[in-house]
Design a protein around this motif. Structure first.
Motif, short mmCIF file in Angstrom:
data_model
loop_
_atom_site.label_atom_id
_atom_site.label_comp_id
_atom_site.label_asym_id
_atom_site.label_seq_id
_atom_site.Cartn_x
_atom_site.Cartn_y
_atom_site.Cartn_z
N GLU A 103 12.79 39.18 -112.46
CA GLU A 103 13.28 39.03 -113.83
C GLU A 103 13.64 37.58 -114.18
O GLU A 103 13.41 37.13 -115.29
N SER A 104 14.19 36.86 -113.22
CA SER A 104 14.61 35.48 -113.47
C SER A 104 14.91 34.78 -112.15
O SER A 104 15.45 35.40 -111.22
N MET A 159 18.75 30.97 -98.58
CA MET A 159 18.13 31.29 -99.86
C MET A 159 19.22 31.57 -100.87
O MET A 159 20.09 32.41 -100.66
N GLY A 160 19.19 30.83 -101.97
CA GLY A 160 20.17 31.04 -103.03
C GLY A 160 19.73 32.14 -103.98
O GLY A 160 18.56 32.55 -104.00
N LEU A 161 20.65 32.59 -104.78
CA LEU A 161 20.35 33.67 -105.74
C LEU A 161 19.51 33.19 -106.90
O LEU A 161 18.76 33.98 -107.49
N ALA A 162 19.58 31.90 -107.24
CA ALA A 162 18.80 31.35 -108.36
C ALA A 162 18.03 30.13 -107.87
O ALA A 162 18.39 28.98 -108.17
N VAL A 193 20.92 34.64 -116.07
CA VAL A 193 20.99 35.21 -117.41
C VAL A 193 20.66 34.15 -118.46
O VAL A 193 19.92 34.42 -119.42
N ARG A 194 21.16 32.95 -118.29
CA ARG A 194 20.87 31.88 -119.25
C ARG A 194 19.38 31.54 -119.28
O ARG A 194 18.83 31.21 -120.33
N ALA A 195 18.74 31.65 -118.13
CA ALA A 195 17.30 31.36 -118.08
C ALA A 195 16.49 32.43 -118.80
O ALA A 195 15.54 32.13 -119.52
N THR A 248 18.74 43.14 -116.97
CA THR A 248 17.88 44.20 -117.51
C THR A 248 18.57 45.23 -118.39
O THR A 248 17.89 45.95 -119.13
N MET A 249 19.88 45.35 -118.32
CA MET A 249 20.56 46.36 -119.12
C MET A 249 20.48 46.06 -120.61
O MET A 249 20.40 44.90 -121.01
#
Length: 446
Positions: A50-51, A117-120, A268-270, A315-316
Motif C-alpha cells: 500500500e505504501s 528493515m524499517g517500516l517505511a 499515510v502521508r505518502a 486501507t480503512m
C-alpha cells in the motif's frame, strides 16, 4: 541539560554473533533480521503493498544519524547539527541512527535480506543533531524542530523526554510552529513506568506514544496517564547502532515505539498527500486496536486509543474529519497534557492563570450560568441522540457505556474490528516460551 532519551538505558545491548546464535532460528538468513519480531507481527510486506513512504521526509531530532550505515545508505539527507559541535551524520551515541533505521532502514546484501528493515523504507531521513552525550536543552531541540519544519519535514520524530521543558518554553513554541506548518509531531511517553507524561509528549497536538512488548501488552516501564495517544512495539527492538562494534543493538523503550508511529504517519502521508497532519493523526487513531483488552474508557491511560495498525491506517474507510485533527483541539483544562480528542480550543497554561482577587459573587454567578447552560446542552444532546446516524454516516454518538468521548462532526467512531484484523491474536504468555513469536518462520527479506 535535562534531556532524557526514551530508550531504556538498561535495555540496550550489543548484538553479537555469540549472543544471537544461541537463540536465533537455525533457518536464519541473517541473525539481525530474525531478531526483528515486529516485521512479522505487523506484516511489513503487506503494508508495503500500500505504501513505502516514498516522497515523505521524516526529521529525526536526536543524536545525529549515520547515513553511511549499510542499512541507511541513500536515505539520509545532509541535515544540521544545531549543537554546533559538528556534522548531523556523526552519531557517536547511536540512538538517532537506531530510530532512523526503524523508520527507513532498507537492509543490505542480496535482496536486502540482511540487517535492519524499517517500516517505511523509502522515506527520506532528515537528521537533526540536538544532543551530544545526552547533553542538550530545550533551546537546542527547539532550534532543531524549527529547522526541520523550514526544510519541509512531513513528520518529526522526538524519541526523548525533557523534564525541564514547559508549556511556554522554546520547545513548546517550536512544536506549535511545526503544527502551524502542517507537520505531524510524534514523541515518546518515557520509560519510568509511572503515571506521568513528560514533555514534549505532554504538549497539545503531539502524538504521545507508549510501548508494548512481544505479547502486545503494555510494557511495564512505559509511562502512562491522561494524554497517551497510541502504543507501538518497543521491547527487544533491534536497530542500527554505529557505536557498537557490529553496528547493531537491541533495546527496550518508548523511543522505538515512537519511531514506528512516525513511520506509520509517513506511510499515510505518502498514500494520502492531500490529508493534513491532523487528518493523518485521525487515521492513526481511528485504525488503532485494543485487540482483546478490556478497556473501560477511551482514551485509555495505558493504551491511549490503542495499538497502531499500519495496514489498517492505510486501507480503512475513514472520513478525513476536520483539518486540525482530533488532538489539536485540546480543551483549556488539558492544554498541557496533550491528549484526548476534545471539542475545546488550545490555550497555554500561562493564559489560563488569573489573579485570585475579584468578586466572589461574580464568580458564583458565572458558575450558576455554566450549570444552567450545561443542563440545556445535555437536554439538546439527549434529544439529538434519539435518532441514529445510520450505517456509514461516520457521525452520531457512541452507545451508552462505551466510554468514548464525543467526537466533532464528521468523525467516524472507533473501529470495533476483530482482534485478528492487522495483528495476530496475541497468545497468552507462557513462562517456558518468553517470546511468543519465536515459532514463526523467519522473515526472508523483500
Amino acid at each position: 541539560m535535562g534531556f532524557k532519551r526514551a530508550w531504556s538505558a538498561t535495555g540496550v545491548v550489543a548484538l553479537t554473533g555469540a549472543l544471537l546464535l544461541t537463540s536465533a532460528p537455525t533457518a536464519s538468513a541473517d541473525y539481525i533480521r530474525d531478531r526483528q519480531w515486529v516485521i512479522d507481527v505487523i506484516n511489513f510486506e503487506k503494508v508495503w503493498a500500500e505504501s513505502q513512504g516514498e516522497g515523505v521526509t521524516v526529521a529525526v531530532v536526536d543524536s545525529g544519524v549515520d547515513g553511511s550505515h549499510p542499512d541507511l545508505t541513500g536515505q539520509v539527507l545532509k541535515g544540521k547539527d544545531v549543537t554546533g559541535s559538528g556534522d548531523a551524520q556523526m552519531d557517536t551515541d547511536g540512538h538517532g541512527t537506531g530510530m532512523a533505521s526503524l523508520i527507513a532502514g532498507h537492509g543490505h546484501g542480496a535482496n536486502n535480506a540482511a540487517g535492519v528493515m524499517g517500516l517505511a523504507p523509502k522515506v527520506k531521513i532528515l537528521p537533526v543533531k540536538a544532543a551530544v552525550a545526552d547533553d542538550y536543552d530545550d533551546d537546542q531541540w527547539a532550534k532543531g524542530i524549527r529547522y526541520a519544519v523550514d526544510q519541509g519535514a512531513d513528520v518529526i520524530n522526538l524519541s526523548f523526554t525533557d523534564p525541564l521543558a514547559s508549556p511556554g518554553s522554546e520547545g513548546a513554541k517550536a512544536i506549535e510552529y511545526a503544527q502551524q506548518h502542517d507537520v505531524v509531531v510524534v514523541a515518546g511517553t518515557g520509560n519510568d513506568g509511572i503515571e506521568h507524561l513528560p514533555y514534549p509528549a505532554k504538549l497539545p497536538g503531539v502524538v504521545a506514544v507508549g510501548a508494548v512488548d512481544e505479547s502486545l501488552k503494555i510494557w511495564e516501564n512505559s509511562n502512562y496517564g491522561r494524554g497517551v495517544t497510541v502504543v507501538a512495539p518497543g521491547v527487544k527492538i533491534v536497530g542500527a547502532d554505529p557505536s557498537r562494534s557490529n553496528k547493531y543493538a537491541e533495546a527496550d523503550g518508548t523511543s522505538d515505539a515512537t519511531a514506528y508511529v512516525s513511520a506509520t504517519a509517513a506511510l499515510v502521508r505518502a498514500k494520502y498527500p492531500d490529508l493534513t497532519a491532523g487528518q493523518v493523526i485521525n487515521r492513526l487513531i481511528k485504525s488503532a486496536t485494543f485487540l482483546d483488552r478490556e478497556v473501560k474508557e477511551v482514551p485509555d491511560e495505558e493504551y491511549g486509543y490503542g495499538l497502531i495498525r499500519p495496514y489498517s491506517a492505510l486501507t480503512m474507510d475513514i472520513p478525513k474529519g476536520p483539518k486540525q485533527g482530533p488532538l489539536a483541539q485540546a480543551a483549556p483544562s488539558t492544554s498541557t497534557t496533550s491528549g484526548a480528542a476534545s471539542d475545546g480550543n488550545s490555550t497555554s497554561q500561562a493564559k489560563k492563570k488569573k489573579s485570585s482577587s475579584g468578586n466572589i459573587f461574580f464568580v458564583a454567578g458565572i458558575a450558576a450560568v455554566v450549570v444552567v447552560v450545561g443542563i440545556a446542552i445535555a437536554v439538546i444532546r439527549s434529544r439529538r441522540n434519539g435518532g441514529s446516524g445510520g450505517p456509514g454516516s461516520g457521525g452520531g454518538t457512541p452507545p451508552a457505556g462505551t466510554g468514548y468521548p464525543p467526537q466533532p462532526s464528521g468523525y467516524q467512531q472507533y473501529a470495533q474490528t476483530p482482534p485478528s484484523h492487522g495483528y495476530p491474536t496475541p497468545p497468552e504468555q507462557d513462562p517456558q516460551y518468553p517470546n511468543p513469536y519465536a515459532p514463526q518462520p523467519p522473515h526472508q527479506g523483500q
